[in-house]
Design a protein around this motif. Sequence first.
Motif, PDB file in Angstrom:
ATOM      1  N   ALA A 147       0.849  -1.206   0.000  1.00  0.00           N
ATOM      2  CA  ALA A 147       0.000   0.000   0.000  1.00  0.00           C
ATOM      3  C   ALA A 147       0.880   1.251   0.000  1.00  0.00           C
ATOM      4  O   ALA A 147       0.599   2.226  -0.712  1.00  0.00           O
ATOM      5  N   MET A 148       1.953   1.194   0.783  1.00  0.00           N
ATOM      6  CA  MET A 148       2.861   2.356   0.829  1.00  0.00           C
ATOM      7  C   MET A 148       3.468   2.607  -0.541  1.00  0.00           C
ATOM      8  O   MET A 148       3.568   3.743  -0.997  1.00  0.00           O
ATOM      9  N   LYS A 149       3.885   1.497  -1.199  1.00  0.00           N
ATOM     10  CA  LYS A 149       4.478   1.666  -2.524  1.00  0.00           C
ATOM     11  C   LYS A 149       3.443   2.211  -3.506  1.00  0.00           C
ATOM     12  O   LYS A 149       3.750   3.056  -4.342  1.00  0.00           O
ATOM     13  N   ALA A 150       2.211   1.720  -3.389  1.00  0.00           N
ATOM     14  CA  ALA A 150       1.144   2.170  -4.298  1.00  0.00           C
ATOM     15  C   ALA A 150       0.869   3.660  -4.124  1.00  0.00           C
ATOM     16  O   ALA A 150       0.672   4.379  -5.093  1.00  0.00           O
ATOM     17  N   ILE A 151       0.879   4.139  -2.878  1.00  0.00           N
ATOM     18  CA  ILE A 151       0.555   5.559  -2.681  1.00  0.00           C
ATOM     19  C   ILE A 151       1.767   6.463  -2.878  1.00  0.00           C
ATOM     20  O   ILE A 151       1.673   7.659  -2.681  1.00  0.00           O
ATOM     21  N   GLY A 152       2.893   5.869  -3.258  1.00  0.00           N
ATOM     22  CA  GLY A 152       4.019   6.713  -3.676  1.00  0.00           C
ATOM     23  C   GLY A 152       5.225   6.732  -2.752  1.00  0.00           C
ATOM     24  O   GLY A 152       6.076   7.616  -2.874  1.00  0.00           O
ATOM     25  N   PRO A 171       3.402  -3.484  -6.110  1.00  0.00           N
ATOM     26  CA  PRO A 171       2.360  -2.776  -5.358  1.00  0.00           C
ATOM     27  C   PRO A 171       0.943  -3.172  -5.774  1.00  0.00           C
ATOM     28  O   PRO A 171      -0.010  -2.939  -5.045  1.00  0.00           O
ATOM     29  N   ILE A 189       0.938   1.425 -11.876  1.00  0.00           N
ATOM     30  CA  ILE A 189       1.558   0.356 -11.083  1.00  0.00           C
ATOM     31  C   ILE A 189       2.009  -0.775 -12.006  1.00  0.00           C
ATOM     32  O   ILE A 189       3.064  -1.369 -11.800  1.00  0.00           O
ATOM     33  N   VAL A 191       6.156   6.871  -9.615  1.00  0.00           N
ATOM     34  CA  VAL A 191       5.974   6.785  -8.146  1.00  0.00           C
ATOM     35  C   VAL A 191       5.657   8.175  -7.592  1.00  0.00           C
ATOM     36  O   VAL A 191       4.705   8.355  -6.820  1.00  0.00           O
ATOM     37  N   VAL A 192       6.443   9.156  -8.015  1.00  0.00           N
ATOM     38  CA  VAL A 192       6.239  10.530  -7.535  1.00  0.00           C
ATOM     39  C   VAL A 192       4.893  11.070  -8.050  1.00  0.00           C
ATOM     40  O   VAL A 192       4.145  11.724  -7.320  1.00  0.00           O
ATOM     41  N   ARG A 250       2.231   9.347  -8.794  1.00  0.00           N
ATOM     42  CA  ARG A 250       1.146   8.714  -8.002  1.00  0.00           C
ATOM     43  C   ARG A 250       0.992   9.426  -6.665  1.00  0.00           C
ATOM     44  O   ARG A 250      -0.107   9.708  -6.213  1.00  0.00           O
ATOM     45  N   ARG A 251       2.151   9.683  -6.030  1.00  0.00           N
ATOM     46  CA  ARG A 251       2.130  10.288  -4.699  1.00  0.00           C
ATOM     47  C   ARG A 251       1.449  11.654  -4.726  1.00  0.00           C
ATOM     48  O   ARG A 251       0.754  12.039  -3.796  1.00  0.00           O
ATOM     49  N   PHE A 291      -5.701   6.406  -3.200  1.00  0.00           N
ATOM     50  CA  PHE A 291      -6.121   5.005  -3.285  1.00  0.00           C
ATOM     51  C   PHE A 291      -6.988   4.610  -2.095  1.00  0.00           C
ATOM     52  O   PHE A 291      -6.692   4.966  -0.953  1.00  0.00           O
ATOM     53  N   PHE A 329      -8.455   0.917  -0.713  1.00  0.00           N
ATOM     54  CA  PHE A 329      -8.387  -0.521  -0.985  1.00  0.00           C
ATOM     55  C   PHE A 329      -9.495  -1.262  -0.256  1.00  0.00           C
ATOM     56  O   PHE A 329     -10.015  -0.805   0.765  1.00  0.00           O
ATOM     57  N   ASN A 355      -5.802  -1.720   4.283  1.00  0.00           N
ATOM     58  CA  ASN A 355      -4.334  -1.684   4.332  1.00  0.00           C
ATOM     59  C   ASN A 355      -3.797  -0.538   5.176  1.00  0.00           C
ATOM     60  O   ASN A 355      -2.891   0.197   4.778  1.00  0.00           O
ATOM     61  N   MET A 376      -0.136   9.521   5.784  1.00  0.00           N
ATOM     62  CA  MET A 376       0.960   8.807   5.105  1.00  0.00           C
ATOM     63  C   MET A 376       1.410   9.440   3.773  1.00  0.00           C
ATOM     64  O   MET A 376       2.605   9.652   3.558  1.00  0.00           O
ATOM     65  N   ALA A 420       5.120  10.808   3.141  1.00  0.00           N
ATOM     66  CA  ALA A 420       5.959  10.260   2.063  1.00  0.00           C
ATOM     67  C   ALA A 420       6.478  11.373   1.160  1.00  0.00           C
ATOM     68  O   ALA A 420       7.553  11.270   0.576  1.00  0.00           O
TER      69      ALA A 420
END
Lengths: 379, 238
Positions: A289-294, A373, B57, B81-82, B84-85, B90, B92, B96, B109, B113
Amino acid sequence: MLTIAVKMLLGDRAKYLGLIFGVTFATLLMAQQVSIFVGLLSRTASAVYSVQEADIWVMDQRVQYVEEVEPMRDIELTNVRSVPGIAWAVPFYKGVSTIRMPDGKTQQVQLLGVDDVSLIGGCTKMILGDPRAIQKPQSAIMDVNGFTFTWPGKELELGRVMELNDSRLVLSGICDSNPTFLTFPIIYTSYNTALELTPPTRKKLPFILVKAQEGIAPEDLTKRITEETGLQALTQEEFAWRSINYILTRTGIPINFGITIMLGIIIGAAITAQTFYIFVVENLKQFGAMKAIGVTNGQLLKMVLTQAGIVGVTGYGLGVGLTAFFFTSMEDNPAFKGFVLHWQVVGGTAVVITFIILFSILFSLRKVFKLDPAIVFRG
Amino acid sequence: MTYAARIQHLNKEFPVGDESIKVLHDITADIRMGELTMLVGPSGCGKTTLISIITGILSTTSGDIDLLGHDLIAMKDHKKVVFRRENLGFIFQQYNLLPALTAAENAAMPLLAAGVPNKDALQKARIILDDIGMKGQTEKPPRQLSGGQQQRVAIARALVHNPKLIVCDEPTAALDAKTGQAVMEILREIANDQNRAVLIVTHDNRIYKYADRILEMSDGRIIGDFKPQDFINKEQPS
């Protein structure tokens, strides 16, 4: 993110304690066993270093270490004294005997016979009595640990009578000596008394202690003594190291200690690696989940390293602390005299623990880095 | 009409041994701003693969994706990745959430991040949590929250960094009907913002009525683009 990493680690109390236990166990086993091993080696050398006045030890060519005695003919003392460059040379008796107490009990002892006049090789840190007491007939000095070992619970006192090879021996002094490899009590007598106490043999002289004249290098003098007498002559340093090397190469002691230390490393690494791995596997969806959210792999690496750092520092600190506590609490125990926690052991253990921690997180990190992810979308 | 995502002729194959299995066939669709779009279809039809690709992803085998004005296919992995952030949120099915963290920390979070200081990130997370009915629950760990409350935390986590596209995977699957409706009310309200789009993958026919559009998938293809009522009527013929 580092705060999150710390909370993740501390949040799972059971695994956190498991990780700490693994590292503490490995640290304790390594630091304690290595210290005892180093202490044993130091004890081996201490028999040589205790005779501070002598630069050189002369002995039979067959002697391999300080606890091994191959007596020489008495004439060899004169031969050695005739070598140019020698300031003085004195006999030194070293052997193992058995004493008998008035109540019939027996006790093995190390018998050291020192030069009657100069008392070179004798014990100087007296607790009771005078070092010159051994110049009197039938007199002996015993080390304090030997006294408490031989007469447990008794007050230190002089005048106690012992029997050695049917000869009477009176305790005339108690001293504090450096512990040696053999843990038997040490009895100091004069060289001539030692010869009288031991069975008559053709060759009686175990060692000759030599001082080089000023300006003469002991290393050069050892060569000259060997050339002129055919005897083995070693500097104090050479003999001490030869004795240590003998223990290292000719006995099973290093292997036994090595096995214990390796077990400490392997078990510590296994516990730590497995717990870390389980910790990561159980949190895999959360990592996903952490990887998915960036959250990047770099950030996850920092998080895992922070967790590993906390586990390492805490476990290592506890392990070293427990080892220090062990040696401190054993300080007054004669069997542990001379065993200390050296800073080199503390440093070396830190390096090994660092490797254990890095090894432990290696597989876990690989799992996290390779984690897809998309796992979070799979129910 | 502005688009959150425009997908054109998208294909995806997965290698299996020496062969490959094609799971998405020539997908062409768009996700519009200010709309709540649902992606529905039977298990194994490719919904999860499609949202994984849309969110960067998973990679594609062929096709084009314009995501919030950026060419996703040309974007490098570390940039994805950046991206997406900064731009995606997301939600789920299994929430999670990190069990060791409080609701506010979990919700914060994405900001953490992104390097936002702890204090600022937590403050913003608490405000969002309060807005979606979690007042007084922000300092509790997930184990002390009900399923619905945990999903609200997940919603707050998806909203905290103000993303333009929110992707939800079965957001009501683990919730009872009443809680599911409450969660959908929140998502519906989010989608009313013209600068946002919400994409929901679901099997839950109880929530179809909240959608603006429903894209139906079958065997890796989009087989229909419906108004919710039309889709409901189709699914439940009288």
